[in-house]
Scaffold this active site. Structure first.
Site, PDB file in Angstrom:
ATOM      1  N   SER A 113       7.240  -8.803   3.674  1.00 27.58           N
ATOM      2  CA  SER A 113       6.239  -9.789   3.238  1.00 27.58           C
ATOM      3  C   SER A 113       4.914  -9.131   2.871  1.00 27.58           C
ATOM      4  O   SER A 113       3.846  -9.650   3.179  1.00 27.58           O
ATOM      5  CB  SER A 113       6.038 -10.841   4.337  1.00 27.58           C
ATOM      6  OG  SER A 113       5.681 -10.211   5.558  1.00 27.58           O
ATOM      7  N   GLY A 145      -8.966   0.227  -2.556  1.00 30.76           N
ATOM      8  CA  GLY A 145      -9.476   0.503  -3.911  1.00 30.76           C
ATOM      9  C   GLY A 145      -9.199  -0.640  -4.857  1.00 30.76           C
ATOM     10  O   GLY A 145     -10.112  -1.222  -5.450  1.00 30.76           O
ATOM     11  N   HIS A 176      -3.215  11.325   1.817  1.00 35.26           N
ATOM     12  CA  HIS A 176      -4.540  10.944   1.331  1.00 35.26           C
ATOM     13  C   HIS A 176      -5.556  11.944   1.869  1.00 35.26           C
ATOM     14  O   HIS A 176      -5.546  12.271   3.051  1.00 35.26           O
ATOM     15  CB  HIS A 176      -4.898   9.528   1.781  1.00 35.26           C
ATOM     16  CG  HIS A 176      -6.026   8.948   0.988  1.00 35.26           C
ATOM     17  ND1 HIS A 176      -7.328   9.360   1.147  1.00 35.26           N
ATOM     18  CD2 HIS A 176      -6.043   8.027  -0.004  1.00 35.26           C
ATOM     19  CE1 HIS A 176      -8.095   8.697   0.292  1.00 35.26           C
ATOM     20  NE2 HIS A 176      -7.334   7.883  -0.420  1.00 35.26           N
ATOM     21  N   ARG A 184      -5.096  13.749  -5.815  1.00 37.02           N
ATOM     22  CA  ARG A 184      -5.075  13.741  -4.351  1.00 37.02           C
ATOM     23  C   ARG A 184      -4.486  14.992  -3.725  1.00 37.02           C
ATOM     24  O   ARG A 184      -5.004  15.486  -2.716  1.00 37.02           O
ATOM     25  CB  ARG A 184      -4.245  12.551  -3.859  1.00 37.02           C
ATOM     26  CG  ARG A 184      -4.981  11.282  -4.002  1.00 37.02           C
ATOM     27  CD  ARG A 184      -4.195  10.116  -3.482  1.00 37.02           C
ATOM     28  NE  ARG A 184      -5.074   8.959  -3.607  1.00 37.02           N
ATOM     29  CZ  ARG A 184      -4.674   7.716  -3.482  1.00 37.02           C
ATOM     30  NH1 ARG A 184      -3.421   7.447  -3.225  1.00 37.02           N
ATOM     31  NH2 ARG A 184      -5.531   6.722  -3.599  1.00 37.02           N
ATOM     32  N   HIS A 225       0.199   9.026   3.565  1.00 39.05           N
ATOM     33  CA  HIS A 225      -0.286   7.827   2.895  1.00 39.05           C
ATOM     34  C   HIS A 225       0.764   7.071   2.094  1.00 39.05           C
ATOM     35  O   HIS A 225       0.957   5.882   2.297  1.00 39.05           O
ATOM     36  CB  HIS A 225      -1.436   8.238   1.980  1.00 39.05           C
ATOM     37  CG  HIS A 225      -2.177   7.082   1.380  1.00 39.05           C
ATOM     38  ND1 HIS A 225      -2.724   6.085   2.165  1.00 39.05           N
ATOM     39  CD2 HIS A 225      -2.475   6.759   0.087  1.00 39.05           C
ATOM     40  CE1 HIS A 225      -3.309   5.190   1.378  1.00 39.05           C
ATOM     41  NE2 HIS A 225      -3.166   5.573   0.123  1.00 39.05           N
TER      42      HIS A 225
HETATM   43  C1  LIG Z   1      -4.813   2.221   3.870  1.00 40.10           C
HETATM   44  C2  LIG Z   1      -4.111   2.029   2.561  1.00 40.10           C
HETATM   45  C3  LIG Z   1      -4.851   1.818   1.391  1.00 40.10           C
HETATM   46  C4  LIG Z   1      -4.190   1.648   0.172  1.00 40.10           C
HETATM   47  N1  LIG Z   1      -4.931   1.383  -0.944  1.00 40.10           N
HETATM   48  C5  LIG Z   1      -4.294   1.121  -2.112  1.00 40.10           C
HETATM   49  C6  LIG Z   1      -5.019   0.734  -3.267  1.00 40.10           C
HETATM   50  O1  LIG Z   1      -6.235   0.608  -3.238  1.00 40.10           O
HETATM   51  N2  LIG Z   1      -4.331   0.495  -4.404  1.00 40.10           N
HETATM   52  C7  LIG Z   1      -2.972   0.623  -4.488  1.00 40.10           C
HETATM   53  O2  LIG Z   1      -2.394   0.403  -5.550  1.00 40.10           O
HETATM   54  N3  LIG Z   1      -2.264   0.964  -3.393  1.00 40.10           N
HETATM   55  C8  LIG Z   1      -2.885   1.201  -2.216  1.00 40.10           C
HETATM   56  N4  LIG Z   1      -2.152   1.540  -1.111  1.00 40.10           N
HETATM   57  C9  LIG Z   1      -0.683   1.523  -1.199  1.00 40.10           C
HETATM   58  C10 LIG Z   1      -0.226   0.066  -1.216  1.00 40.10           C
HETATM   59  O3  LIG Z   1      -0.987  -0.675  -0.295  1.00 40.10           O
HETATM   60  C11 LIG Z   1       1.235  -0.047  -0.858  1.00 40.10           C
HETATM   61  O4  LIG Z   1       1.997   0.836  -1.630  1.00 40.10           O
HETATM   62  C12 LIG Z   1       1.722  -1.472  -1.125  1.00 40.10           C
HETATM   63  O5  LIG Z   1       0.908  -2.390  -0.429  1.00 40.10           O
HETATM   64  C13 LIG Z   1       3.164  -1.609  -0.690  1.00 40.10           C
HETATM   65  O6  LIG Z   1       3.511  -2.960  -0.758  1.00 40.10           O
HETATM   66  P1  LIG Z   1       4.966  -3.395  -0.322  1.00 40.10           P
HETATM   67  O7  LIG Z   1       5.036  -4.867  -0.492  1.00 40.10           O
HETATM   68  O8  LIG Z   1       5.946  -2.553  -0.999  1.00 40.10           O
HETATM   69  O9  LIG Z   1       5.043  -2.988   1.242  1.00 40.10           O
HETATM   70  P2  LIG Z   1       4.173  -3.415   2.499  1.00 40.10           P
HETATM   71  O10 LIG Z   1       2.929  -4.102   2.109  1.00 40.10           O
HETATM   72  O11 LIG Z   1       4.038  -2.224   3.365  1.00 40.10           O
HETATM   73  O12 LIG Z   1       5.103  -4.481   3.215  1.00 40.10           O
HETATM   74  C14 LIG Z   1       6.340  -4.106   3.781  1.00 40.10           C
HETATM   75  C15 LIG Z   1       6.899  -5.318   4.501  1.00 40.10           C
HETATM   76  O13 LIG Z   1       8.245  -5.083   4.891  1.00 40.10           O
HETATM   77  C16 LIG Z   1       8.441  -5.525   6.237  1.00 40.10           C
HETATM   78  N5  LIG Z   1       9.591  -4.803   6.786  1.00 40.10           N
HETATM   79  C17 LIG Z   1       9.784  -3.458   6.856  1.00 40.10           C
HETATM   80  N6  LIG Z   1      10.999  -3.190   7.381  1.00 40.10           N
HETATM   81  C18 LIG Z   1      11.590  -4.381   7.643  1.00 40.10           C
HETATM   82  C19 LIG Z   1      12.837  -4.765   8.189  1.00 40.10           C
HETATM   83  N7  LIG Z   1      13.759  -3.885   8.602  1.00 40.10           N
HETATM   84  N8  LIG Z   1      13.110  -6.082   8.318  1.00 40.10           N
HETATM   85  C20 LIG Z   1      12.207  -7.025   7.945  1.00 40.10           C
HETATM   86  N9  LIG Z   1      10.994  -6.710   7.419  1.00 40.10           N
HETATM   87  C21 LIG Z   1      10.700  -5.410   7.267  1.00 40.10           C
HETATM   88  C22 LIG Z   1       7.107  -5.216   6.892  1.00 40.10           C
HETATM   89  O14 LIG Z   1       6.965  -5.912   8.099  1.00 40.10           O
HETATM   90  C23 LIG Z   1       6.157  -5.667   5.777  1.00 40.10           C
HETATM   91  O15 LIG Z   1       6.000  -7.067   5.817  1.00 40.10           O
HETATM   92  C24 LIG Z   1      -2.786   1.718   0.122  1.00 40.10           C
HETATM   93  C25 LIG Z   1      -2.050   1.924   1.286  1.00 40.10           C
HETATM   94  C26 LIG Z   1      -2.699   2.072   2.496  1.00 40.10           C
HETATM   95  C27 LIG Z   1      -1.894   2.302   3.735  1.00 40.10           C
END
Ligand SMILES: Cc1cc2nc3c(=O)[nH]c(=O)nc-3n(C[C@H](O)[C@H](O)[C@H](O)COP(=O)(O)OP(=O)(O)OC[C@H]3O[C@@H](n4cnc5c(N)ncnc54)[C@H](O)[C@@H]3O)c2cc1C
Length: 535
Positions: A11, A46, A227, A273, A334
């Site tokens: 999510s 960012g 990072h 980076r 990161h």
């Molecule tokens: C501190 C930080 C700053 C960042 N800043 C930027 C930025 O400025 N710009 C940018 O483009 N990117 C940035 N990034 C990277 C970016 O935030 C992530 O790549 C992006 O949010 C990933 O989104 P996602 O939906 O793929 O995963 P996530 O947002 O990590 O969500 C993963 C979800 O999967 C769920 N999950 C995992 N395993 C299971 C399982 N087995 N069963 C059920 N649920 C599960 C978790 O609970 C979570 O809800 C940053 C990352 C960090 C850590």
């Protein structure tokens, strides 16, 4: 067994955004292993890169992305990313994400290795939080079903087709199976694999491990981004100091007060980076320190407090006024460039199984990610997942109505996979050793940080791969969330170490002291698959 058209695992931005598009087309269930807002997305500071400003163009965004990717970005995928960015920003605005504006126009900042200001943001440096809150609110007020504290533990596949997913109710300790037509992994990266990390504690490589166990191809796993500037204050959890701080003029100095980045590279603090992270490691070694400093004291205080309110507040809470004092920083784990190998519509090599967001490898980042391209990748390719599922569903209806009607896409097209076939290896068997340290999460994280981290060598990687293989064989069957996560991290760590060992060169974020050059014969991907004896 309950049936859904779509099941989303995760999510964060990928899971929520896809769910909101998919609910227009069928029933949707989101399984998430923590609370709905436990994810990396909410930490993003960012913002989102999109070529929507005056004087910018998708072509310029394309060039910047390709330049950073170390020769491994897939040009077609990058074209999709930059060309479809503006439309996705419009979608997010339509869903209510409050991007920052001035006089009615979206304001843009610049980040390292972007040639122009191009970063769309919300609440200054609170972009991710605004996205997560807005999208989860939309999900809550829609017919989408959400099961929190529910961990996906196995992908159910029959005859090479996804049938559903097995999941553990983390609070009750019971497991249940859910069936679906389309299963979408949106489980994020694997940042918790390392001792120092910016990532949320839910980010444990689950989607990659489950997909690998189900027979999916996993690629580019040796490319992991560290990072460069993460707060290093004793007793304070690592907290990211966004690139945008350097984009606005912040400079890096070592503990002796010397500004060192111009000694390493002409772009100085605005270099990619991996170069900044390695330069910091060398400076820390040279000065026998565990940190360097980021200095913004020469910038107007108002600029610092209004552009970076979250960072300013966080540091203030820990006794540091960054408008007056230096910010202690060091690199931390990161972002994963690799992941579950997908084509330009998010499809894996298993029918009905899709991946999106950080868990997927769409090949847009190559060997190194351009800052703020990952939230963008999640929405651009997330939207394509839904479009693809709609095509598949329509084609199936038409095929059953008029089998030979040439209106529906030909079968070969439906089956098409733009998987990269070069460099496909099975995950190798490896000798176990008797001298492995005891198996637990802190030992795994230290091993990965020390041996498979920012600076690698054949020796450190072989040692890590042998220990990981030994641990993997000793692992008991998981029974709860911590043991499942340890299993998943272990498998991802093994895949990463094996891929890094295979790649006998340095490229992008992958740097080996024994092979410091980038070699033309390695301008290809490593795709790994567990040997299930299927092919
Ligand atoms: C501190 C930080 C700053 C960042 N800043 C930027 C930025 O400025 N710009 C940018 O483009 N990117 C940035 N990034 C990277 C970016 O935030 C992530 O790549 C992006 O949010 C990933 O989104 P996602 O939906 O793929 O995963 P996530 O947002 O990590 O969500 C993963 C979800 O999967 C769920 N999950 C995992 N395993 C299971 C399982 N087995 N069963 C059920 N649920 C599960 C978790 O609970 C979570 O809800 C940053 C990352 C960090 C850590």
């Amino acid at each position: 067994m309950s049936y859904y058209d779509y099941i989303m695992i995760g999510s964060g931005i990928a899971g929520l955004y896809i769910a909101l598009l998919a609910i227009e087309r069928g029933s949707v269930l989101i399984l998430t292993k923590g609370s709905i807002d436990d994810c990396n997305t909410k930490y993003a500071q960012g913002g989102i890169a999109a070529a929507i400003g005056k004087g910018d163009s998708p072509e310029s965004h394309f060039k910047d992305t390709m330049a950073v990717g170390g020769g491994l970005c897939d040009a077609e995928a990058v074209r999709i990313l930059v060309n479809e960015a503006a439309e996705c920003i419009t979608d997010l605005i339509g869903l209510g994400v409050p991007f920052d504006t001035l006089n009615g126009e979206i304001t843009l900042t610049r980040e390292a290795a972007h040639s122009v200001p191009r970063i769309v943001h919300a609440g200054g440096d609170a972009t991710g939080e605004h996205i997560e809150v807005t999208l989860s609110r939309q999900v809550r007020s829609s017919p989408i079903e959400v099961l929190e504290h529910c961990l996906a533990s196995e992908i159910l596949v029959e005859d090479d087709k996804v049938k559903g997913v097995k999941a553990l109710d983390c609070r009750a300790g019971t497991t249940q199976e859910y069936s679906c037509r389309f299963l979408i992994l949106a489980t994020g990266g694997l940042g918790r694999l390392f001792k120092y990390t910016t990532n949320s504690d839910v980010v444990t490589g689950d989607g990659i491990a489950l997909a690998s166990e189900a027979g999916a191809e996993i690629c580019d796993m040796e490319f992991f981004q560290f990072h460069p500037t993460v707060l290093r204050l004793p007793g304070v959890a690592p907290f990211l100091i966004t690139e945008a701080v350097r984009g606005e003029g912040g400079i890096l100095i070592n503990v002796e007060g010397h500004r060192f980045m111009p000694d390493y590279v002409a772009e100085a603090e605005l270099a990619p980076r991996d170069i900044v992270a390695r330069s910091i490691v060398y400076e820390m070694k040279k000065t026998h320190s565990d940190r360097v400093f980021l200095d913004v004291t020469h910038l107007p205080s108002r600029l610092v407090t209004t552009h970076f309110p979250r960072i300013y507040r966080f540091c203030r809470q820990h006794g540091l006024d960054i408008t007056k004092g230096l910010i202690p920083v060091a690199p931390a784990a990161h972002y994963l460039m690799g992941g579950v190998s997908v084509n330009e519509c998010g499809e894996t090599n298993i029918s009905g199984l899709f991946a999106a967001g950080e868990t997927a490898c769409t090949r847009v980042h190559g060997a190194n990610r351009l800052a703020s391209n990952s939230l963008l990748e999640s929405v651009v390719f997330g939207k394509r997942v839904v479009e693809r599922t709609q095509m598949i569903a329509q084609a199936a209806i038409m095929a059953s109505a008029a089998v030979q009607s040439r209106k529906c896409p030909p079968e070969e097209e439906l089956q098409a996979r733009s998987q990269v076939s070069e460099g496909l290896y099975f995950l190798p068997e490896r000798e176990t050793i008797s001298s492995a340290p005891p198996l637990n999460l802190p030992n795994l994280q230290s091993l990965m940080w020390d041996k498979v981290g920012i600076i690698r060598s054949g020796e450190s990687l072989s040692e890590a791969a042998a220990i990981l293989a030994t641990w993997q064989r000793l692992l008991p069957q998981p029974i709860d969330r911590p043991s499942s996560e340890l299993n998943n991290l272990m498998l991802c760590g093994r895949i990463m170490a094996e891929a890094a060992l295979l790649r006998e060169e340095s490229r992008g974020a992958h740097f080996r002291t024994d092979f410091p050059q980038t070699l033309p014969e390695w301008q290809r991907r490593i795709v790994l698959r567990e040997d299930h004896g299927a092919k």
